[in-house]
Write a protein that holds these residues in place. Structure first.
Motif, PDB file in Angstrom:
ATOM      1  N   LEU A 165       8.589  12.754   3.211  1.00  0.00           N
ATOM      2  CA  LEU A 165       8.332  11.502   3.910  1.00  0.00           C
ATOM      3  C   LEU A 165       9.267  10.428   3.361  1.00  0.00           C
ATOM      4  O   LEU A 165       9.471  10.327   2.152  1.00  0.00           O
TER       5      LEU A 165
ATOM      6  N   ASN B  89       7.408   7.496  10.107  1.00  0.00           N
ATOM      7  CA  ASN B  89       7.672   8.867   9.690  1.00  0.00           C
ATOM      8  C   ASN B  89       7.364   9.866  10.800  1.00  0.00           C
ATOM      9  O   ASN B  89       8.083  10.851  10.982  1.00  0.00           O
TER      10      ASN B  89
ATOM     11  N   LEU C 210      10.157  10.001  13.468  1.00  0.00           N
ATOM     12  CA  LEU C 210      11.501  10.260  12.946  1.00  0.00           C
ATOM     13  C   LEU C 210      12.383  10.981  13.970  1.00  0.00           C
ATOM     14  O   LEU C 210      13.546  10.645  14.152  1.00  0.00           O
TER      15      LEU C 210
ATOM     16  N   ARG D  32       5.193  14.863  13.344  1.00  0.00           N
ATOM     17  CA  ARG D  32       6.594  14.490  13.562  1.00  0.00           C
ATOM     18  C   ARG D  32       7.310  15.538  14.415  1.00  0.00           C
ATOM     19  O   ARG D  32       8.034  15.198  15.355  1.00  0.00           O
TER      20      ARG D  32
END
Length: 602
Positions: free
Chosen positions: A447, A455, A458, A511
């Protein structure tokens, strides 16, 4: 890769002559490319420096003229005009020199900052572009050393050392010219003294070159040791290695201290020797000028040549300081240029093929691959993974599972053969399409500093908060994120220190799912999860992996249960390939692993 590159020659000091020449050329190419866009500013700085130096050198000549010519006119004819003119010119020259020196300082500072800005960005952008192979062999501490201590040495060279060199050489040159014009015989004496001065400076240059190159190597080792210790502080605490680490760091710090002391002793020898040469030169010029003054050959004002001789040697100390900083900066520039000369082992295609909508059909076509140690990991490997299929890779450590995943992600390229996505060789795909189509989630679950939402987003920076939350809910991360102090706006702190290892892993899952790749690779991605979290993720995976090609690498065989197909690998080859239930019912390697795993649970 180049044999003199940062990767292969980072800690060497015993370069051959050919290697040393190539390193110097490489460093000069880098310096030239940095200064090339700033030609106008460099030219302006040079003009200002030349004029300011000429104004400073004019002083003794004006004094000699005033004593030999202007003063007798006052005494003999009562004519004050020459004296007034000399005084006015002397004041104007002094004021002009002072003003231009100040202007030059501002110009050179702007030049230095422009060069350093360009160089910092180049290092950062280039090291990001380099392939994974580079970063797996080039430690983070060495990269940090390039961005910190090495750049600081280069800054000191440009900011102070280079100014000292250029101004010193100009000052000496102008002083010598003025001295010859004023009294050529004194100029001959000074030129004769230039021989021992040259030998002294050459000795200092050659000795300091070795000392400062060693200094950069030891400095990098100190930084590497410090960074690795602080990065792995949990392991240090867990295994109580503080005392051993202190001893190892102390030895490196001692080497660095001893190296710096050698540099100081070297300079401590050079500077007094330079003062002796200067004193001898002044004495000889004064003696010869005094002898001729007694004979009436020259006027008393001509004794101003002594000022020129003294002024000639004064800047040489600045040149020596330049050599001092030059050696440190040269060694640093060698390291930086070495990094910037590295070429990606996984280069972008010259004519990239667009693949806007990837379906996820992955194929290995007679792939042979080995790392830089020439050890073959995958010998003639072939595999067909249909689009939308979830495949689990199982096998002992070193079987080639992670290597296969790295090839699919194009962290490496095969030595022979091809890895394709929907029939397109990964080496030919547009990098943006490749990164959008294939995503890997590793055990590390790194992270970055910033919020939880940052995060998760991303891989899709333009995602809305609703999309981010939906991805988190899909993998079961929403519950714990909502309980954080600021929810999705909570700062995770350095490397995700505010959340647990399992929570970091869930964030990395969110993510990946938000990025919505056609191919998802999970490399031991559930290793940090506890049993309840793992079950929760497995439930999410069954939904989220639908219509998506997935490659799951796991030692936990519970994760394998959701796979459509299990591949058992051994020494870079597939020894079993079937549905999990079929393999469990058999008597092969997977059945043995599964039985051992069930027994361990009991």
């Amino acid at each position: 890769m180049s044999s003199v590159s940062g990767t292969t020659g980072e800690d060497r000091t015993d370069y051959t002559k050919a290697e040393s020449r190539e390193i110097r050329r490489r460093s000069l190419r880098l310096l030239g490319s940095l200064l090339s866009p700033l030609k106008a500013q460099v030219t302006l700085a040079a003009v200002v420096l030349v004029v300011s130096t000429a104004a400073q050198v004019a002083g003794p000549a004006l004094i000699a003229y005033g004593i030999n010519t202007a003063l007798p006119r006052v005494i003999e004819d009562g004519d004050w005009m020459p004296s007034a003119m000399v005084t006015a010119v002397y004041l104007v020259a002094g004021a002009t020199g002072a003003a231009l020196i100040g202007w030059y300082a501002v110009i050179s500072a702007r030049l230095t900052q422009a060069v350093m800005f360009d160089l910092r960005r180049r290092i950062f952008l280039h090291t990001q572009r380099l392939s994974l192979e580079f970063h797996e062999s080039y430690t983070s501490g060495r990269i940090i050393s390039r961005q910190t201590s090495d750049l600081e040495s280069i800054r000191e060279l440009l900011d102070g050392g280079l100014n000292q060199l250029v101004s010193g050489i100009l000052y000496c040159s102008f002083t010598l010219v003025a001295l010859v014009l004023l009294d050529w015989e004194s100029g001959v004496i000074l030129l004769a003294m230039a021989v021992p001065m040259y030998l002294l400076m050459r000795w200092f240059y050659l000795r300091s070159q070795v000392v400062y190159r060693e200094s950069r190597v030891v400095s990098a080792k100190v930084i590497v040791k410090f960074v690795e210790t602080m990065t792995g502080i949990r392991a240090v605490k867990a295994f109580r290695t503080e005392e051993r680490g202190d001893k190892e760091f102390g030895e490196l710090a001692s080497q660095y201290r001893d190296n710096n002391m050698r540099a100081i002793r070297l300079f401590g020898t050079f500077e007094p020797a330079l003062m002796v040469v200067s004193a001898v030169a002044v004495s000889l010029v004064l003696l010869w000028a005094g002898w001729r003054l007694i004979d009436g050959v020259i006027g008393i004002g001509t004794l101003a040549v002594v000022l020129y001789v003294r002024n000639f040697f004064a800047p040489l100390q600045e040149v020596a300081f330049f050599l001092n900083s030059y050696q440190a900066a040269t060694a640093a520039l060698e390291k930086v240029s070495g990094v910037l000369e590295e070429q990606p082992t996984v280069p972008d295609p010259d004519a990239p093929v667009d693949l806007w909508e990837a379906k996820g059909h992955v194929e290995f076509r007679d792939v042979t691959f080995g790392y830089s140690d020439d050890r073959v990991i995958l010998p003639g490997f072939s595999l067909d993974l249909p689009a939308g299929q979830t495949v689990a890779l199982v096998g002992t450590t070193g079987a080639g599972k992670s290597t296969l995943a790295k090839l699919v992600s194009r962290f490496y390229d095969p030595s022979r053969g091809a890895v394709t996505l929907d029939g397109v060789d990964l080496r030919d795909m547009h990098p943006k399409d490749l990164r959008r189509a294939i995503v890997m989630v590793t055990q590390e679950a790194y992270l970055f500093s910033g919020t939880v939402a940052d995060n998760i987003a991303l891989g899709k920076p333009d995602a809305t908060l609703d999309e981010i939350k939906a991805a988190a809910r899909a993998v079961g991360a929403d519950a714990f994120i909502s309980q954080l102090p600021d929810g999705y706006a909570t700062d995770v702190n350095k490397r995700g220190g505010r959340v647990s290892a399992g929570q970091r892993q869930l964030i990395s899952f969110a993510r990946a799912f938000l990025a919505n790749p056609a191919v998802l690779i999970l490399d031991e991605a559930t290793a940090s999860l506890d049993m309840p979290s793992e079950r929760q993720v497995q439930e999410a995976l069954q939904t989220l992996l639908a219509d998506r090609t997935a490659i799951i690498i796991a030692h936990r065989l519970s994760t394998v249960a959701i796979a459509d197909r299990v591949l058992v690998m051994e020494h870079g080859r597939i020894i079993e390939d079937d549905h999990p239930d079929a393999l469990i019912a058999g008597t092969g390697k997977f059945a043995q692993l599964h039985a051992a795993w069930k027994e361990s649970l009991v």
